[in-house]
Scaffold this active site. Structure first.
Site, PDB file in Angstrom:
ATOM      1  N   TYR A 173      -2.145  -9.707  15.835  1.00  0.00           N
ATOM      2  CA  TYR A 173      -2.122  -8.640  14.832  1.00  0.00           C
ATOM      3  C   TYR A 173      -3.378  -7.766  14.954  1.00  0.00           C
ATOM      4  O   TYR A 173      -3.300  -6.540  15.031  1.00  0.00           O
ATOM      5  CB  TYR A 173      -2.043  -9.268  13.428  1.00  0.00           C
TER       6      TYR A 173
ATOM      7  N   SER B 102     -16.318 -22.766  -0.899  1.00  0.00           N
ATOM      8  CA  SER B 102     -15.797 -21.408  -1.104  1.00  0.00           C
ATOM      9  C   SER B 102     -16.786 -20.451  -1.758  1.00  0.00           C
ATOM     10  O   SER B 102     -16.566 -19.244  -1.754  1.00  0.00           O
ATOM     11  CB  SER B 102     -14.520 -21.444  -1.936  1.00  0.00           C
TER      12      SER B 102
ATOM     13  N   VAL C 257      -7.298  -6.069   0.731  1.00  0.00           N
ATOM     14  CA  VAL C 257      -6.793  -5.250  -0.374  1.00  0.00           C
ATOM     15  C   VAL C 257      -6.070  -6.146  -1.385  1.00  0.00           C
ATOM     16  O   VAL C 257      -5.325  -7.046  -0.988  1.00  0.00           O
ATOM     17  CB  VAL C 257      -5.820  -4.170   0.146  1.00  0.00           C
TER      18      VAL C 257
ATOM     19  N   ARG D 117     -15.776 -12.285   1.317  1.00  0.00           N
ATOM     20  CA  ARG D 117     -14.899 -11.256   1.879  1.00  0.00           C
ATOM     21  C   ARG D 117     -15.170  -9.951   1.160  1.00  0.00           C
ATOM     22  O   ARG D 117     -15.569  -9.939  -0.006  1.00  0.00           O
ATOM     23  CB  ARG D 117     -13.425 -11.596   1.614  1.00  0.00           C
TER      24      ARG D 117
ATOM     25  N   LYS E 230      -3.725  -3.639  16.163  1.00  0.00           N
ATOM     26  CA  LYS E 230      -4.378  -2.546  15.431  1.00  0.00           C
ATOM     27  C   LYS E 230      -5.519  -1.943  16.273  1.00  0.00           C
ATOM     28  O   LYS E 230      -5.760  -0.746  16.245  1.00  0.00           O
ATOM     29  CB  LYS E 230      -4.930  -3.070  14.091  1.00  0.00           C
TER      30      LYS E 230
ATOM     31  N   ILE F 220       0.840  -1.208   0.000  1.00  0.00           N
ATOM     32  CA  ILE F 220       0.000   0.000   0.000  1.00  0.00           C
ATOM     33  C   ILE F 220       0.873   1.255   0.000  1.00  0.00           C
ATOM     34  O   ILE F 220       0.618   2.212  -0.744  1.00  0.00           O
ATOM     35  CB  ILE F 220      -0.970  -0.035   1.205  1.00  0.00           C
TER      36      ILE F 220
ATOM     37  N   LYS G 299       4.678  -9.835  -0.921  1.00  0.00           N
ATOM     38  CA  LYS G 299       4.135 -10.302   0.357  1.00  0.00           C
ATOM     39  C   LYS G 299       4.045 -11.830   0.375  1.00  0.00           C
ATOM     40  O   LYS G 299       3.657 -12.428   1.369  1.00  0.00           O
ATOM     41  CB  LYS G 299       2.755  -9.686   0.613  1.00  0.00           C
TER      42      LYS G 299
HETATM   43  N1  LIG Z   1      -3.068  -5.408   2.432  1.00  0.00           N
HETATM   44  C1  LIG Z   1      -4.150  -5.571   3.182  1.00  0.00           C
HETATM   45  O1  LIG Z   1      -5.099  -6.277   2.781  1.00  0.00           O
HETATM   46  C2  LIG Z   1      -4.267  -4.912   4.531  1.00  0.00           C
HETATM   47  C3  LIG Z   1      -5.456  -5.083   5.248  1.00  0.00           C
HETATM   48  C4  LIG Z   1      -5.582  -4.464   6.492  1.00  0.00           C
HETATM   49  C5  LIG Z   1      -4.557  -3.681   6.985  1.00  0.00           C
HETATM   50  N2  LIG Z   1      -3.393  -3.554   6.292  1.00  0.00           N
HETATM   51  C6  LIG Z   1      -2.330  -2.720   6.889  1.00  0.00           C
HETATM   52  O2  LIG Z   1      -1.902  -1.773   5.929  1.00  0.00           O
HETATM   53  C7  LIG Z   1      -0.506  -1.509   6.090  1.00  0.00           C
HETATM   54  C8  LIG Z   1       0.213  -1.777   4.792  1.00  0.00           C
HETATM   55  O3  LIG Z   1       0.023  -3.143   4.458  1.00  0.00           O
HETATM   56  P1  LIG Z   1       0.609  -3.797   3.161  1.00  0.00           P
HETATM   57  O4  LIG Z   1      -0.394  -4.734   2.638  1.00  0.00           O
HETATM   58  O5  LIG Z   1       1.161  -2.758   2.282  1.00  0.00           O
HETATM   59  O6  LIG Z   1       1.772  -4.689   3.809  1.00  0.00           O
HETATM   60  P2  LIG Z   1       3.314  -4.740   3.494  1.00  0.00           P
HETATM   61  O7  LIG Z   1       3.871  -5.798   4.388  1.00  0.00           O
HETATM   62  O8  LIG Z   1       3.550  -4.840   2.037  1.00  0.00           O
HETATM   63  O9  LIG Z   1       3.815  -3.301   3.981  1.00  0.00           O
HETATM   64  C9  LIG Z   1       4.301  -3.041   5.269  1.00  0.00           C
HETATM   65  C10 LIG Z   1       5.657  -2.388   5.130  1.00  0.00           C
HETATM   66  O10 LIG Z   1       6.152  -2.098   6.426  1.00  0.00           O
HETATM   67  C11 LIG Z   1       7.505  -2.422   6.472  1.00  0.00           C
HETATM   68  N3  LIG Z   1       7.872  -2.758   7.834  1.00  0.00           N
HETATM   69  C12 LIG Z   1       7.510  -3.868   8.535  1.00  0.00           C
HETATM   70  N4  LIG Z   1       8.078  -3.848   9.739  1.00  0.00           N
HETATM   71  C13 LIG Z   1       8.796  -2.709   9.805  1.00  0.00           C
HETATM   72  C14 LIG Z   1       9.640  -2.135  10.800  1.00  0.00           C
HETATM   73  N5  LIG Z   1       9.844  -2.752  11.961  1.00  0.00           N
HETATM   74  N6  LIG Z   1      10.253  -0.959  10.548  1.00  0.00           N
HETATM   75  C15 LIG Z   1      10.072  -0.337   9.354  1.00  0.00           C
HETATM   76  N7  LIG Z   1       9.302  -0.834   8.363  1.00  0.00           N
HETATM   77  C16 LIG Z   1       8.677  -2.007   8.596  1.00  0.00           C
HETATM   78  C17 LIG Z   1       7.683  -3.595   5.535  1.00  0.00           C
HETATM   79  O11 LIG Z   1       9.030  -3.715   5.082  1.00  0.00           O
HETATM   80  C18 LIG Z   1       6.697  -3.281   4.445  1.00  0.00           C
HETATM   81  O12 LIG Z   1       7.315  -2.583   3.393  1.00  0.00           O
HETATM   82  C19 LIG Z   1      -0.031  -2.381   7.238  1.00  0.00           C
HETATM   83  O13 LIG Z   1      -0.044  -1.607   8.409  1.00  0.00           O
HETATM   84  C20 LIG Z   1      -1.081  -3.469   7.301  1.00  0.00           C
HETATM   85  O14 LIG Z   1      -1.188  -4.029   8.585  1.00  0.00           O
HETATM   86  C21 LIG Z   1      -3.225  -4.143   5.072  1.00  0.00           C
END
Ligand SMILES: NC(=O)c1ccc[n+]([C@@H]2O[C@H](COP(=O)([O-])OP(=O)(O)OC[C@H]3O[C@@H](n4cnc5c(N)ncnc54)[C@H](O)[C@@H]3O)[C@@H](O)[C@H]2O)c1
Length: 334
Positions: free
Chosen positions: A160, A225, A191, A230, A164, A22, A199
């Site tokens: 997790y 399924s 997403v 979702r 949040k 994201i 990932k």
């Molecule tokens: N993708 C989804 O469906 C979804 C759904 C709900 C919430 N989220 C939340 O949205 C945000 C982005 O998710 P995403 O799908 O892009 O995941 P992602 O894992 O691709 O992105 C998270 C990023 O954070 C970085 N990161 C992790 N630990 C870290 C640390 N200790 N220090 C610095 N950087 C760190 C990772 O390297 C990664 O680039 C996250 O907070 C996730 O929990 C995502």
């Protein structure tokens, strides 16, 4: 481009987790539409360290950022010395995406430290800089509560989701204590879209099933399924939510989904139609107990407070996504 009053030109924007799915999409959005903005990414990128579930500890990948021309700081949100690298810069906007995003990490200490402790630092930074703070919460805060999932009715069922949920509570306290601050949490549902390939096993089922099909296999789904639904939301709508949230009339936490749940069977059917093949579906027994059978975001508050309007149906999203799914087939993950 999202139609909004906010101009991000000449603004200084911090995107934590900007090497991830994201975050990198947000970075490219600003780069393309607000070329006079100053964008700074803070991300620890991936090391080779894994959790006990075998997955990498972080998924940030340089390949998500090829073509990005802003500034990049490689740093860990758990490390005060790394965070100090951000101290000298005054930000107008902070998009806080960095987190352990893997919902199946059960080491509570590391999840809480990474996702929650670091959040205080970004809240303080936003307060001192007078920055708008938009942070990633999650639909995982709802656990398996009945649909539609509504703000205020959370019941997380894994570390997790709890992390949040804790962030949401902390943000609410800050909003109460410092009413001049602008703090908005976004509970993303499922997403999918370009940028998620790295990932790996935690990427959406859309790309995982797409790759099974492109490799010539029948896509594998849990039995039943067609009845596991979702709220899948395309990345462009998630970017839209982040942009619009900057103009939210009220602080708070908001759902970001389509409000229109779809089944895993739908995904497979749409993918096979778009990829012009039909391998049928291979079903296997769902090994998980307590598996979420139905999610559906109630997005009425997001509509009301920042005019969030998801625009992309599952059919349209998958169609837009196919070129990336093809491009990433068999790309090495390292
Ligand atoms: N993708 C989804 O469906 C979804 C759904 C709900 C919430 N989220 C939340 O949205 C945000 C982005 O998710 P995403 O799908 O892009 O995941 P992602 O894992 O691709 O992105 C998270 C990023 O954070 C970085 N990161 C992790 N630990 C870290 C640390 N200790 N220090 C610095 N950087 C760190 C990772 O390297 C990664 O680039 C996250 O907070 C996730 O929990 C995502």
């Amino acid at each position: 481009m999202v139609n909004t009053q906010a101009s991000f030109n000449k603004k200084t924007i911090l995107i934590t987790g900007g090497a991830g799915f994201i975050g990198s999409n947000l970075a490219f959005y600003f780069q393309e539409h607000y070329p006079d903005s100053k964008i700074i990414i803070f991300d620890c990128f991936r090391s080779e360290a894994t959790f006990s579930n075998g997955n990498l500890q972080s998924f940030g990948h340089y390949k998500n950022l090829i073509g990005f021309t802003g500034d990049i700081i490689c740093g860990n949100i758990n490390n005060p010395e790394d965070l100090a690298l951000l101290s000298e810069t005054k930000f107008d906007y902070i998009f806080h995406q960095a987190a352990i995003s893997d919902t199946r990490v059960y080491d509570q200490e590391i999840v809480m430290k990474t996702n929650v402790n670091s959040f205080y630092w970004f809240l303080e930074k936003a307060k001192n800089d007078n920055a708008t703070l938009i942070y990633a919460s999650s639909a995982a805060t709802y656990g398996s509560t009945p649909s539609p999932q509504k703000i205020g009715f959370e019941n997380p069922e894994n570390p997790y989701g709890y992390s949040k949920y804790a962030m949401d509570q902390i943000a609410t306290k800050y909003s109460d204590q410092y009413p001049d601050m602008k703090i908005v949490g976004l509970k993303f549902f499922n997403v999918y879209g370009p940028g998620e390939y790295f990932k790996d096993k935690t990427s959406s089922m859309v790309i995982q099933l797409g790759h099974q099909i492109l490799n010539g296999y029948a896509p594998r789904l849990f039995e039943g399924s067609d009845k596991i639904l979702r709220d899948f939301i395309y990345i462009e709508d998630v970017v839209q939510a982040n942009i619009r949230a900057c103009e939210s009339t009220n602080n708070g936490v908001y759902n970001v989904g389509t409000g229109k749940p779809r089944s895993f069977q739908d995904i497979v059917d749409i993918l096979q139609k778009e990829l012009r093949c039909d391998y049928g579906t291979e079903y296997f027994k769902n090994p998980y107990t307590g598996y979420q059978m139905h999610t559906q975001a109630d997005i009425s508050l997001s509509e009301q407070n920042f005019n969030f309007k998801p625009e992309i149906s599952l059919e349209e999203g998958i169609k837009k996504y196919i070129p990336y799914i093809r491009e990433m087939l068999n790309v090495p993950l390292n």
